[in-house]
Motif scaffolding. Structure first.
Motif, PDB file in Angstrom:
ATOM      1  N   ARG A  83       5.729 -54.891  10.382  1.00 33.35           N
ATOM      2  CA  ARG A  83       5.503 -56.156   9.978  1.00 33.35           C
ATOM      3  C   ARG A  83       4.475 -56.757  11.230  1.00 33.35           C
ATOM      4  NH1 ARG A  83       9.260 -53.745   7.118  1.00 33.35           N
ATOM      5  NH2 ARG A  83       9.137 -53.939   4.507  1.00 33.35           N
ATOM      6  N   PHE A 109      -6.005 -48.345   9.056  1.00 36.51           N
ATOM      7  CA  PHE A 109      -4.519 -49.062   9.650  1.00 36.51           C
ATOM      8  C   PHE A 109      -3.653 -48.537   8.268  1.00 36.51           C
ATOM      9  CE2 PHE A 109      -1.902 -52.601   9.463  1.00 36.51           C
ATOM     10  CZ  PHE A 109      -1.529 -52.415   9.940  1.00 36.51           C
ATOM     11  N   LEU A 110      -3.435 -47.588   8.254  1.00 31.12           N
ATOM     12  CA  LEU A 110      -2.862 -47.007   7.119  1.00 31.12           C
ATOM     13  C   LEU A 110      -0.770 -47.362   7.839  1.00 31.12           C
ATOM     14  CD1 LEU A 110      -3.941 -44.207   4.793  1.00 31.12           C
ATOM     15  CD2 LEU A 110      -4.221 -46.892   4.297  1.00 31.12           C
ATOM     16  N   LEU A 111      -0.299 -48.165   7.321  1.00 29.28           N
ATOM     17  CA  LEU A 111       0.814 -47.950   8.180  1.00 29.28           C
ATOM     18  C   LEU A 111       2.234 -48.347   6.669  1.00 29.28           C
ATOM     19  CD1 LEU A 111       2.798 -48.000  10.754  1.00 29.28           C
ATOM     20  CD2 LEU A 111       1.955 -50.694  11.086  1.00 29.28           C
ATOM     21  N   GLU A 112       3.102 -47.474   6.882  1.00 29.05           N
ATOM     22  CA  GLU A 112       3.822 -47.615   5.604  1.00 29.05           C
ATOM     23  C   GLU A 112       5.336 -48.865   5.893  1.00 29.05           C
ATOM     24  OE1 GLU A 112       6.543 -44.003   5.011  1.00 29.05           O
ATOM     25  OE2 GLU A 112       8.129 -45.286   3.733  1.00 29.05           O
ATOM     26  N   LEU A 113       5.111 -50.282   5.596  1.00 28.75           N
ATOM     27  CA  LEU A 113       5.879 -50.857   5.417  1.00 28.75           C
ATOM     28  C   LEU A 113       7.414 -50.469   4.946  1.00 28.75           C
ATOM     29  CD1 LEU A 113       3.709 -53.850   4.463  1.00 28.75           C
ATOM     30  CD2 LEU A 113       4.123 -52.883   7.033  1.00 28.75           C
TER      31      LEU A 113
END
Lengths: 76, 685
Positions: free
Chosen positions: B348, B467-471
């Motif tokens: 986050r 910016f592929l980011l799993e949350l």
């Protein structure tokens, strides 16, 4: 309509993913393929990136990446 | 390729590259433990499962060209020796760049240092099966027996997700075992499934139901086809009911990423981290310092004065202290990284600040390393492991040393205190010394921006990493995981970087100690008689004379033509070279050159001594405001820190990067120092 334009808290279904971009494959591998239901959860405090829900999980991606994806709204 | 450093190499086992399904039936006694790979998407609890299976016994090795550590450990509770390898988390085995997929290489046996596994355990998140099955579809194409560990089954149940694991197992043709990795007693069935897969020929890939043939690898249709397959597999396997508990993770998310409250929280967390890093580590560092000082006096008590005492005290002990001084900050930083990553907040933070980091060509992930670099670049560079993209990680590593670290502070304090005039405006609200201090911090930040952009446009040009980011869902951080992360980071630093830092310390000591000729001593003995020095004065003068006559002193003379344009003389040159083991050493070296007693080099005494130092040719003051400013700017931008350079070397796996970093930063520092001193002189300061 592009995923980047989908208002927060509304649901959509992926209709097309542009395949000519460097990141297309990675987007698809993360589950953003045609037919997948997505929802824009929110935008980051500075307006970008987006938090979207792809099926069962949350993914963050930039507006420029969301523009590679077309969606239609899903009612209900 | 040779491993740069493989600590605690596992016993060499199972390096044969025979197809694994033949090995699976190989039950010869004495064939050694067999290797099992753990694979899975990030955030599936793979490391927790590794810990549950091994009982936290692991050794971590860093492989050449690989930016991640790979943990290995012997499995507990198995009837035969099994060695587990924890492969880096990945969403896909079809990596964009070949060197980015360590997991693929390991699974194909393409890494000589990693034996090809005989079994793959794919860890999948029970709450998110669809995306996890994408990876499973790729694993099933490997010529290896597979077991699927259906992890976090408890979380899935709470979210109202029911999984018919028998049916899933039928459809995939491999065992599917539900586990809760954070509860080690739930893994027994998985251990049994692994053992039977290893020993029974029925688990061989040849006996498996074949997958549909997917379109050519790399095409978009391939990804679509795999997802269609996954949909079909899950049809009737996953059923949903109303969640048993409310979606509290969503509610936390709403608060934590709130445009106002979220940013306030972010600033508080970062402030807390930075305070602890900057101030909290201090008592530990002081404790260490005094411990080493005490050890030094003990040595002095046992070993007679002279070469051995000096080597032990100023070379070895100072060097060991020079290594260990980084530890408190490394531990503090990794405490934060481990807690923040484990609970899900790290993602986050990256999400919230991504927009701010973008002008640098970086993503939100670079925030923590860059911020911690204001305390110390060494833990910061180790902390860049949180950045998934190799390119982005390298850029962050290369610009992190531009942030003014705590070791530069004594240099600023000394020179600002001694040479910047006391001036204040607006009733003392704006002070000149404070402005100069601020400028020193800003200069690094300002320079890092074009450097980052330049790197982005040249060395690291190419497609965007995005910016592929799993949350991931929030969860409580687990103390043991946090401690393990801190321990491994600290240990890996001492083992991998410690020797180099120690050796450089000893080498610089030797340069400053030798040749220590008898003539120098005789000359000083003469002066002692002439000036009637007492013993203490004589010792100080002698130490100064030895240093002036040392190889280090001669090196200072040799570089004098190069540093003369900055207004520096050879003595400043010596101090700068001597500060290579640690920046703050420049202060002590100046003290020795100024013939101050090393122990009694109090701030005021040193300040007065510096003000009193004269040029050797025309006896004008050596340190003027332009010279002081140029030294400060030089230190703000130079890479005069063996710890930083060693860690860059070890983390990038190539000696080229520290060399590039050193040459580049020194050049920049030199040019900037010259520009500042020239401007200051023209301005008549």
């Amino acid at each position: 309509m592009s995923l980047a334009k989908l208002p927060s808290r509304t649901r959509g279904r992926v209709t097309r993913v542009r395949v000519d971009h460097d990141l297309s494959r990675r987007l698809m591998e993360m589950g953003l393929v045609e037919g997948t239901e997505v929802q824009v959860v929110r935008r980051a405090p500075f307006g970008d990136p987006l938090q979207i829900r792809v099926g069962d999980y949350d993914l963050s991606l930039r507006t420029s990446e969301a523009e590679l994806i077309d969606v239609t709204r899903v009612r209900g | 390729m040779q491993p740069t450093s493989v600590e605690n190499s596992a016993p060499h086992i199972g390096t044969d590259n025979r197809p694994a399904y033949r090995d699976a039936s190989d039950t010869r006694a004495g064939s050694g433990p067999c290797v099992v790979a753990l694979l899975g998407n990030p955030n599936t609890g793979k490391t927790a499962l590794f810990n549950a299976l091994t009982g936290f016994r692991r050794h971590v090795a860093n492989y050449p060209g690989v930016t991640v550590d790979i943990a290995r450990g012997p499995m507990r509770g198995a009837s035969r020796p099994i060695e587990l390898i924890d492969l880096p988390g990945t969403y896909s085995l079809a990596a964009a760049a070949p060197d980015e997929c360590v997991a693929c290489d390991a699974l194909h046996g393409r890494r000589p240092e990693l034996p090809r596994p005989r079994l793959v355990v794919v860890v999948v998140d029970a709450s998110n099966l669809l995306r996890n099955l994408y990876l499973v579809s790729q694993v099933l194409e490997l010529d290896l027996p597979v077991v699927v560990a259906l992890n976090m089954i408890d979380v899935a149940r709470r979210r109202g997700i029911r999984i018919a694991d028998d049916r899933l197992s039928d459809r995939l043709g491999v065992p599917v075992v539900p586990v809760v990795a954070t509860q080690p007693r739930t893994v027994a069935p998985l251990v049994r499934a692994m053992e039977s897969s290893l020993s029974s020929p029925a688990s061989s890939p040849a006996a498996r139901r074949p997958l549909p043939s997917f379109p050519a690898a790399g095409s978009p249709d391939e990804v679509r086809a795999r997802y269609r397959w996954a949909q079909q597999v899950l049809n009737g396997v996953v059923t949903r009911t109303e969640p048993a508990s409310p979606a509290w993770s969503d509610r936390i998310d709403a608060a934590v990423t709130h445009p106002v409250a979220g940013l306030v929280l972010l600033i508080l967390v970062l402030y807390g981290m930075f305070t602890l890093l900057y101030r909290g580590a201090e008592p530990l560092m002081h404790l260490m310092e005094s411990a080493f000082a005490w050890l030094g006096t003990q040595v002095a008590g046992i070993v007679p004065d002279g070469f051995w005492a000096s080597l032990l005290q100023d070379g070895v002990l100072a060097g060991v202290g020079g290594v260990l001084q980084f530890l408190p900050q490394i531990l503090v930083l990794f405490f934060f990284i481990a807690v923040l990553e484990d609970c899900g907040y790290m993602a986050r933070m990256a999400f919230m600040v991504d927009r701010l980091m973008r002008p640098l060509g970086l993503s939100g992930r670079a925030l923590i390393p860059l911020l911690s670099s204001f305390a110390c670049a060494v833990p910061a560079i180790l902390g860049t492991r949180v950045i998934a993209s190799r390119r982005e990680r390298l850029i962050t590593i290369l610009i992190a040393p531009f942030m003014s670290c705590s070791a530069r502070l004594p240099v600023y304090v000394l020179f600002i205190g001694a040479f910047v005039p006391q001036r204040a405006w607006l009733g003392g609200a704006v002070r000149l010394d404070a402005l100069v201090m601020l400028a020193m911090y800003l200069v690094g930040i300002v320079v890092s921006v074009p450097v980052a952009l330049l790197l982005r446009k040249t060395v690291f040009a190419g497609s965007a990493s995005g910016f592929l980011l799993e949350l991931p869902s929030y969860k409580w951080p687990r103390l043991r995981t946090v401690w393990q992360r801190m321990y491994l980071a600290g240990r890996s630093f001492v083992v991998r970087a410690g020797t180099v830092i120690l050796l450089v310390n000893v080498a610089v000591w030797a340069l400053g100690y030798f040749p220590r000729s008898t003539q120098t001593r005789a000359k000083m003995e003469n002066l002692r008689v002439i000036h009637a020095w007492d013993e203490a004065t004589f010792q100080r003068e002698l130490a100064g004379a030895y240093l002036r006559d040392s190889f280090l002193g001669r090196l200072g003379h040799a570089i004098e033509p190069a540093i003369a344009p900055l207004g520096w003389d050879w003595r400043i040159g010596v101090s700068v070279i001597a500060s290579f083991p640690a920046r703050e050493v420049v202060v002590a070296t100046l003290g020795t050159i100024a013939n101050l007693d090393a122990g009694a080099a109090e701030a005021t005494a040193l300040r007065d001594a510096l003000r009193g130092m004269k040029r050797e040719d025309n006896s004008e003051p050596l340190f003027t405001l332009p010279v002081a400013l140029s030294i400060m700017v030089f230190f703000a931008l130079c890479a005069q820190c063996v710890g930083t350079l060693t860690v860059i070397w070890k983390e990038t796996g190539s000696w080229r990067w520290p060399v590039i970093s050193f040459v580049g930063m020194t050049t920049l520092a030199y040019v900037a120092a010259w520009a500042v001193s020239a401007t200051a002189r023209v301005a008549g300061l």
